[in-house]
Design an enzyme around this catalytic site. Structure first.
Site, PDB file in Angstrom:
ATOM      1  N   SER A 178       0.851  -1.196   0.000  1.00 33.78           N
ATOM      2  CA  SER A 178       0.000   0.000   0.000  1.00 33.78           C
ATOM      3  C   SER A 178       0.881   1.239   0.000  1.00 33.78           C
ATOM      4  O   SER A 178       1.649   1.461   0.943  1.00 33.78           O
ATOM      5  CB  SER A 178      -0.899   0.006   1.239  1.00 33.78           C
ATOM      6  OG  SER A 178      -1.428   1.304   1.425  1.00 33.78           O
ATOM      7  N   MET A 234     -12.134   4.737  -0.279  1.00 33.77           N
ATOM      8  CA  MET A 234     -12.754   5.009   1.029  1.00 33.77           C
ATOM      9  C   MET A 234     -13.431   6.364   0.929  1.00 33.77           C
ATOM     10  O   MET A 234     -13.002   7.351   1.530  1.00 33.77           O
ATOM     11  CB  MET A 234     -11.681   4.974   2.129  1.00 33.77           C
ATOM     12  CG  MET A 234     -11.258   3.553   2.472  1.00 33.77           C
ATOM     13  SD  MET A 234      -9.665   3.495   3.322  1.00 33.77           S
ATOM     14  CE  MET A 234      -8.592   3.562   1.905  1.00 33.77           C
ATOM     15  N   MET A 275     -11.499  -5.073   5.992  1.00 39.09           N
ATOM     16  CA  MET A 275     -10.684  -4.155   6.791  1.00 39.09           C
ATOM     17  C   MET A 275     -10.372  -4.826   8.121  1.00 39.09           C
ATOM     18  O   MET A 275     -11.283  -5.209   8.858  1.00 39.09           O
ATOM     19  CB  MET A 275     -11.439  -2.845   7.045  1.00 39.09           C
ATOM     20  CG  MET A 275     -11.634  -1.955   5.839  1.00 39.09           C
ATOM     21  SD  MET A 275     -10.138  -1.606   4.883  1.00 39.09           S
ATOM     22  CE  MET A 275      -9.045  -0.907   6.119  1.00 39.09           C
ATOM     23  N   ASP A 290      -6.672  -5.907   4.885  1.00 40.85           N
ATOM     24  CA  ASP A 290      -6.068  -4.575   4.806  1.00 40.85           C
ATOM     25  C   ASP A 290      -6.061  -3.928   6.190  1.00 40.85           C
ATOM     26  O   ASP A 290      -7.117  -3.636   6.752  1.00 40.85           O
ATOM     27  CB  ASP A 290      -6.901  -3.728   3.818  1.00 40.85           C
ATOM     28  CG  ASP A 290      -6.278  -2.376   3.523  1.00 40.85           C
ATOM     29  OD1 ASP A 290      -5.169  -2.091   4.000  1.00 40.85           O
ATOM     30  OD2 ASP A 290      -6.931  -1.599   2.793  1.00 40.85           O
ATOM     31  N   MET A 299      -8.943   8.413  -0.078  1.00 42.61           N
ATOM     32  CA  MET A 299      -9.759   8.828   1.081  1.00 42.61           C
ATOM     33  C   MET A 299     -10.279  10.239   0.870  1.00 42.61           C
ATOM     34  O   MET A 299      -9.566  11.101   0.348  1.00 42.61           O
ATOM     35  CB  MET A 299      -8.915   8.797   2.360  1.00 42.61           C
ATOM     36  CG  MET A 299      -8.245   7.470   2.623  1.00 42.61           C
ATOM     37  SD  MET A 299      -7.474   7.436   4.249  1.00 42.61           S
ATOM     38  CE  MET A 299      -6.543   5.905   4.148  1.00 42.61           C
ATOM     39  N   ASP A 356      -4.815   3.771  -1.751  1.00 46.56           N
ATOM     40  CA  ASP A 356      -5.872   4.153  -0.810  1.00 46.56           C
ATOM     41  C   ASP A 356      -6.378   5.561  -1.094  1.00 46.56           C
ATOM     42  O   ASP A 356      -5.670   6.541  -0.881  1.00 46.56           O
ATOM     43  CB  ASP A 356      -5.325   4.104   0.626  1.00 46.56           C
ATOM     44  CG  ASP A 356      -5.147   2.682   1.108  1.00 46.56           C
ATOM     45  OD1 ASP A 356      -6.102   1.896   0.987  1.00 46.56           O
ATOM     46  OD2 ASP A 356      -4.048   2.360   1.588  1.00 46.56           O
ATOM     47  N   HIS A 365      -8.544   1.228  -3.751  1.00 45.65           N
ATOM     48  CA  HIS A 365      -9.438   1.076  -2.602  1.00 45.65           C
ATOM     49  C   HIS A 365     -10.079   2.431  -2.319  1.00 45.65           C
ATOM     50  O   HIS A 365      -9.422   3.343  -1.819  1.00 45.65           O
ATOM     51  CB  HIS A 365      -8.593   0.583  -1.404  1.00 45.65           C
ATOM     52  CG  HIS A 365      -9.348   0.419  -0.136  1.00 45.65           C
ATOM     53  ND1 HIS A 365      -8.705   0.267   1.090  1.00 45.65           N
ATOM     54  CD2 HIS A 365     -10.676   0.378   0.142  1.00 45.65           C
ATOM     55  CE1 HIS A 365      -9.611   0.137   2.042  1.00 45.65           C
ATOM     56  NE2 HIS A 365     -10.813   0.212   1.507  1.00 45.65           N
ATOM     57  N   HIS A 401      -1.476  -1.386  -4.063  1.00 47.61           N
ATOM     58  CA  HIS A 401      -2.714  -0.955  -3.411  1.00 47.61           C
ATOM     59  C   HIS A 401      -2.693   0.565  -3.236  1.00 47.61           C
ATOM     60  O   HIS A 401      -1.737   1.123  -2.703  1.00 47.61           O
ATOM     61  CB  HIS A 401      -2.799  -1.660  -2.052  1.00 47.61           C
ATOM     62  CG  HIS A 401      -4.082  -1.458  -1.329  1.00 47.61           C
ATOM     63  ND1 HIS A 401      -5.221  -2.189  -1.588  1.00 47.61           N
ATOM     64  CD2 HIS A 401      -4.409  -0.605  -0.313  1.00 47.61           C
ATOM     65  CE1 HIS A 401      -6.186  -1.807  -0.772  1.00 47.61           C
ATOM     66  NE2 HIS A 401      -5.724  -0.841   0.015  1.00 47.61           N
TER      67      HIS A 401
HETATM   68  C1  DX5 Z   1      -6.075   1.924   5.918  1.00 49.81           C
HETATM   69  C2  DX5 Z   1      -5.734   1.635   4.485  1.00 49.81           C
HETATM   70  C3  DX5 Z   1      -4.637   0.649   4.344  1.00 49.81           C
HETATM   71  C4  DX5 Z   1      -3.315   1.096   4.927  1.00 49.81           C
HETATM   72  C5  DX5 Z   1      -2.769  -0.057   5.697  1.00 49.81           C
HETATM   73  O1  DX5 Z   1      -7.221   2.697   5.991  1.00 49.81           O
HETATM   74  O2  DX5 Z   1      -6.853   1.131   3.775  1.00 49.81           O
HETATM   75  O3  DX5 Z   1      -4.466   0.188   3.007  1.00 49.81           O
HETATM   76  O4  DX5 Z   1      -2.348   1.473   3.970  1.00 49.81           O
HETATM   77  O5  DX5 Z   1      -1.671   0.368   6.402  1.00 49.81           O
HETATM   78  P1  DX5 Z   1      -0.848  -0.594   7.359  1.00 49.81           P
HETATM   79  O6  DX5 Z   1      -0.415  -1.754   6.539  1.00 49.81           O
HETATM   80  O7  DX5 Z   1       0.275   0.269   7.826  1.00 49.81           O
HETATM   81  O8  DX5 Z   1      -1.787  -0.981   8.476  1.00 49.81           O
HETATM   82 ZN    ZN Z   2      -6.548   0.092   1.720  1.00 48.82          ZN
END
Ligand code: DX5
Ligand code: ZN
Length: 226
Positions: free
Chosen positions: A10, A70, A139, A177, A39, A37, A68, A35
């Site tokens: 990620s 969010m 999650m 994740d 947000m 993320d 992903h 990956h």
């Molecule tokens: C969290 C994200 C993850 C994040 C995980 O909201 O969706 O993809 O990067 O981070 P680690 O592996 O550090 O928990």
């Molecule tokens: Zn993620």
């Protein structure tokens, strides 16, 4: 049964001043997916990146991009992420009043549809959409930030989802994740996960990206051979 495991670094934890280099390192180290993320500061407290970053990542790596979302109202942005080069797009169950339609749209755009669930959502809530997805993203922390502690109460849910997927007869990835590192990788793999997302365990100042990926693979492998 332990599935064959794929690793998805990620980039949330990557060094953004040298993102291209970090992506090339991940590719050279055998990352199976990248990956990304996204947000929006509403669905989750944090704001991160958008289609522009997906498009930039697409230009430096051929590794499939696992996006992903969010965000609320993800249906408004699917086209942009598909055009930017997303291979897979996962939307959150909690963010989609018309989830069935949203997953169909992702498919029509030529991407792999995924549904993500927060820790409080039970496995059974996915029974009516399992036939529409390529990936179920569980999650294993509350979404929003990297570097949080793994929630072990998600393990029974992974086992339930793996059984539901097996019963469906379809080839659906079970992706985990949040909080995945050498201390938790074997547990989630044993519970049925097939894709491990890891941010802070791969991108950090303690070791190289390659060492981070290899350590995760090793942790799963060692537990299998025990
Ligand atoms: C969290 C994200 C993850 C994040 C995980 O909201 O969706 O993809 O990067 O981070 P680690 O592996 O550090 O928990
Ligand atoms: Zn993620």
């Amino acid at each position: 049964m332990t599935q064959s495991i794929r690793i998805a670094p990620s980039i949330l934890s990557a060094d953004f001043t040298r993102l291209g280099e970090q992506l090339r390192d991940a590719e050279a180290a055998g990352a199976d997916l990248i990956h990304i993320d996204v947000m929006d500061g509403r669905f989750v407290p944090n704001i991160t990146m958008g289609a522009l970053v997906v498009e930039a990542a697409r230009r430096v790596t051929t590794v499939p991009l696992d996006v992903h979302l969010m965000i609320f109202e993800p249906e408004r942005h699917l086209d942009a992420f598909a055009r930017a080069g997303a291979h897979r797009i996962s939307v959150h169950w909690e963010a989609c009043p018309n989830l069935h339609r949203t997953l169909q749209t992702i498919q029509e755009l030529g991407c792999g549809p995924g549904v993500a669930i927060n820790p409080h959502i039970p496995a059974s809530f996915l029974s009516e959409v399992l036939h529409l997805v390529d990936v179920v993203l569980v999650m294993t922390v509350n979404p929003g930030f990297g570097g949080q502690a793994f929630l072990p109460e998600t393990l029974p849910k992974l086992r339930q989802l793996r059984a539901m997927i097996a019963a469906s007869g379809r080839d659906v990835d079970l992706e985990v994740d949040g909080g995945i590192h050498v201390g938790t990788a074997a547990q989630v793999a044993a519970a049925g996960a097939s894709v491990l997302v890891a941010g802070s365990a791969i991108f950090n100042a303690r070791h190289s990206v390659k060492q981070g990926i290899e350590a995760l693979r090793q942790a799963v492998h060692e537990s299998k051979s025990r």
